[in-house]
Scaffold this motif. Structure first.
Motif, PDB file in Angstrom:
ATOM      1  N   UNK A 166       0.848  -1.192   0.000  1.00 44.29           N
ATOM      2  CA  UNK A 166       0.000   0.000   0.000  1.00 44.29           C
ATOM      3  C   UNK A 166       0.881   1.239   0.000  1.00 44.29           C
ATOM      4  N   UNK A 167       0.261   2.370  -0.341  1.00 46.07           N
ATOM      5  CA  UNK A 167       0.955   3.657  -0.228  1.00 46.07           C
ATOM      6  C   UNK A 167       0.090   4.566   0.636  1.00 46.07           C
ATOM      7  N   UNK A 168       0.726   5.398   1.422  1.00 42.68           N
ATOM      8  CA  UNK A 168      -0.020   6.320   2.273  1.00 42.68           C
ATOM      9  C   UNK A 168       0.548   7.721   2.071  1.00 42.68           C
ATOM     10  N   UNK A 169      -0.347   8.665   1.806  1.00 40.53           N
ATOM     11  CA  UNK A 169       0.045  10.078   1.715  1.00 40.53           C
ATOM     12  C   UNK A 169      -0.362  10.775   3.009  1.00 40.53           C
ATOM     13  N   UNK A 170       0.591  11.468   3.615  1.00 39.62           N
ATOM     14  CA  UNK A 170       0.338  12.237   4.836  1.00 39.62           C
ATOM     15  C   UNK A 170       0.529  13.720   4.537  1.00 39.62           C
ATOM     16  N   UNK A 171      -0.234  14.562   5.216  1.00 40.15           N
ATOM     17  CA  UNK A 171      -0.066  16.007   5.115  1.00 40.15           C
ATOM     18  C   UNK A 171       1.275  16.391   5.753  1.00 40.15           C
ATOM     19  N   UNK A 172       2.165  16.965   4.952  1.00 32.99           N
ATOM     20  CA  UNK A 172       3.524  17.242   5.436  1.00 32.99           C
ATOM     21  C   UNK A 172       3.549  18.389   6.450  1.00 32.99           C
ATOM     22  N   UNK A 173       2.431  19.107   6.588  1.00 29.71           N
ATOM     23  CA  UNK A 173       2.417  20.220   7.550  1.00 29.71           C
ATOM     24  C   UNK A 173       1.916  19.805   8.932  1.00 29.71           C
ATOM     25  N   UNK A 174       1.249  18.628   9.031  1.00 34.39           N
ATOM     26  CA  UNK A 174       0.741  18.247  10.356  1.00 34.39           C
ATOM     27  C   UNK A 174       0.675  16.753  10.638  1.00 34.39           C
ATOM     28  N   UNK A 175       1.075  15.922   9.662  1.00 31.92           N
ATOM     29  CA  UNK A 175       1.143  14.474   9.904  1.00 31.92           C
ATOM     30  C   UNK A 175      -0.181  13.744   9.776  1.00 31.92           C
ATOM     31  N   UNK A 176      -1.269  14.454   9.442  1.00 26.15           N
ATOM     32  CA  UNK A 176      -2.543  13.738   9.297  1.00 26.15           C
ATOM     33  C   UNK A 176      -2.541  12.927   7.998  1.00 26.15           C
ATOM     34  N   UNK A 177      -3.327  11.846   7.987  1.00 21.98           N
ATOM     35  CA  UNK A 177      -3.376  10.978   6.807  1.00 21.98           C
ATOM     36  C   UNK A 177      -4.255  11.638   5.756  1.00 21.98           C
ATOM     37  N   UNK A 178      -3.737  11.807   4.545  1.00 20.95           N
ATOM     38  CA  UNK A 178      -4.538  12.356   3.447  1.00 20.95           C
ATOM     39  C   UNK A 178      -5.214  11.226   2.678  1.00 20.95           C
ATOM     40  N   UNK A 179      -4.432  10.240   2.233  1.00 20.04           N
ATOM     41  CA  UNK A 179      -4.981   9.156   1.412  1.00 20.04           C
ATOM     42  C   UNK A 179      -4.273   7.845   1.711  1.00 20.04           C
ATOM     43  N   UNK A 180      -5.061   6.784   1.767  1.00 20.64           N
ATOM     44  CA  UNK A 180      -4.508   5.432   1.828  1.00 20.64           C
ATOM     45  C   UNK A 180      -4.820   4.785   0.486  1.00 20.64           C
TER      46      UNK A 180
END
Lengths: 317, 317
Positions: A90-104
């Motif tokens: 899998x790939x996971x995108x996180x918001x680089x400004x706060x660490x929240x998960x954007x997309x799995x």
């Protein structure tokens, strides 16, 4: 914080139809070689149980971008005996400004396969002699994808294939013909190397499949199969005598893949190796003579995962 | 392959009520120190942008088990200014026999917080002098969790707290009192160390908060705040003069946390350090004298993530 989106394999497959994959890989490698990316060393988990497997974790971000990516991709070769695909992940995108998960992205390893094939086709289109026939060494998922992406990128629909397993080689050929390509099966790696000036190696071999005497003047080899310190597809003398040796990542190439093996064997020095992004951005001229021999050794970089994952996520907004 | 399950934070919070967390951490550390686990070095991504953040990736498996885990946990300190929690992340359980995804635990970093607190309470209950009063140094999420887990594990509901920020310290005290605990705020770290024989440090400090002269005979310190090579909560002379120095992971302790800093400072040698799992499985006797000083330095190991994630997933079947 925006809510996270979970992207299924079906959505990913649909999204891929509208993405300029070679363009994304071009941007990824240029960002990487410009020094704007932060890519720590690859994480590796070797499962030496029965059945054996290996897991690679690639992660990082590009300065000024919106996300960091964490990509997990596994290979369990014996899955095929059970009717399961060998790759997963899998790939996971996180918001680089706060660490929240954007997309799995539940890609089951397929985005890794696709971005690897797109990068291979990009390397061959930039480094190979224009118009050359493409030969594929390997018979697995990656061989099929490399064939399709090379045919599209080089706009040439006749290919040659060879693999150590003749049965799998016939299956691959039928599969590619059903896809509209013209495929000839070579009798040997030697025959393929004699008749193709662009060669793609995409096997999990631990011993060289191509030796130095097989390589004709004007040949370009894109090697994507070796992504660990112990896999090897090319005789180190091929890199030693090449006019140009290119990697996706210099830092990874020093520890993984054909370049690492050739440095160990003493046939090349790190100073001779150029990054693909340097050729793509014009800071290195690339192939300067149609008779030169060139090698692109791609071990796969997290920046590719970042760019393909962002492109998929963007296309679904 | 079984279908993957996506476990939400609400489900995780519910599941935690029925899990014996200290028991899981005990099993995790024993498995780790027995050599049955395969835990590669921690992956670390430092985001030195504005706002800054850091991401830790911990992963591995235990031989004979069902899963490998990949845990991603981030810390973005400035999130608090935006009303966001500083921590975030997720845990993923994969089938160790074929690489397929079993469970995605959308814990937003909370399972890391909880397992860290449970491990701290376990260490203090095993290494501290029975009946000692607990003092907590720190005022954040981890301070609250350490207080609650220590009170429960040591069956003592009066605590002392101290932090560098007096406002946050008062907030923590009110919060813990609302939770049914009796809390006294210390005037200084010195006062806390004088009046508590079990001390827990859980700050992100880069300079020592406890110095050697503050430590009374018979004191146990559990230090959980320092998880990178540059954070530090304890004067290296505390470890140097301790009768017993314990870590969760020797290999991690050599590069991260208080032990690494004390080795750098020359106050201890690696040979003096014992793993918590060795005390839990009885191969090391642990504290042998009520007047001894002991230190447990916990940097957090993937095997803790594996055990807590499996326990949550199991409880939801």
């Amino acid at each position: 914080m925006k809510p996270l989106s979970i992207i299924t394999l079906d959505q990913i497959s649909d999204a891929l139809d509208s993405i300029d994959l070679l363009g994304e890989m071009r941007s990824a490698f240029i960002a990487y070689s410009s020094g704007r990316s932060v890519i720590p060393p690859v994480g590796e988990l070797i499962i030496d149980e029965q059945p054996p497997g290996e897991v690679h974790i690639k992660y990082g971000y590009v300065r000024g971008g919106a996300h960091y990516v964490v990509k997990i991709a596994s290979g369990f070769p014996r899955n095929q005996e059970l009717g399961l695909p060998p790759g997963n992940g899998m790939m996971i995108l996180f918001d680089v400004s706060n660490g929240s998960i954007s997309s799995i992205l539940l890609d089951e390893g397929q985005l890794t396969d696709v971005r690897t094939a797109a990068a291979g086709a990009l390397a061959s289109s930039v480094l190979g002699v224009p118009g050359a026939r493409v030969g594929i060494i390997g018979t697995g998922v990656q061989a099929r994808l490399q064939a399709v992406h090379h045919a599209s990128a080089l706009d040439r629909d006749d290919l040659m294939v060879w693999g150590r397993n003749l049965g799998k080689c016939s299956l691959l050929a039928s599969d590619l013909e059903a896809h509209g390509l013209k495929v000839e099966i070579a009798e040997s790696a030697e025959e393929l190397a004699e008749r193709c000036r662009t060669i793609v190696t995409c096997t999990a071999s631990h011993t060289p499949l191509l030796t130095r005497p097989m390589i004709q003047p004007g040949t370009h080899v894109t090697a994507v199969g070796s992504d660990t310190p112990d896999k090897q597809e090319l005789d180190p003398r091929i890199l030693g005598s090449a006019d140009l040796v290119v990697v996706d990542s210099l830092s990874q190439g020093l520890v993984r893949g054909e370049v690492a093996r050739s440095i160990d064997a003493g046939t090349i020095t790190p100073g001779r190796v150029v990054e693909l992004g340097q050729i793509l951005d014009g800071s290195n001229p690339g192939r300067s003579d149609p008779n030169h021999c060139t090698v692109a050794d791609l071990t796969g970089v997290a920046v590719q995962d970042l760019f393909i994952a962002e492109a998929v996520a963007r296309s679904l907004v």
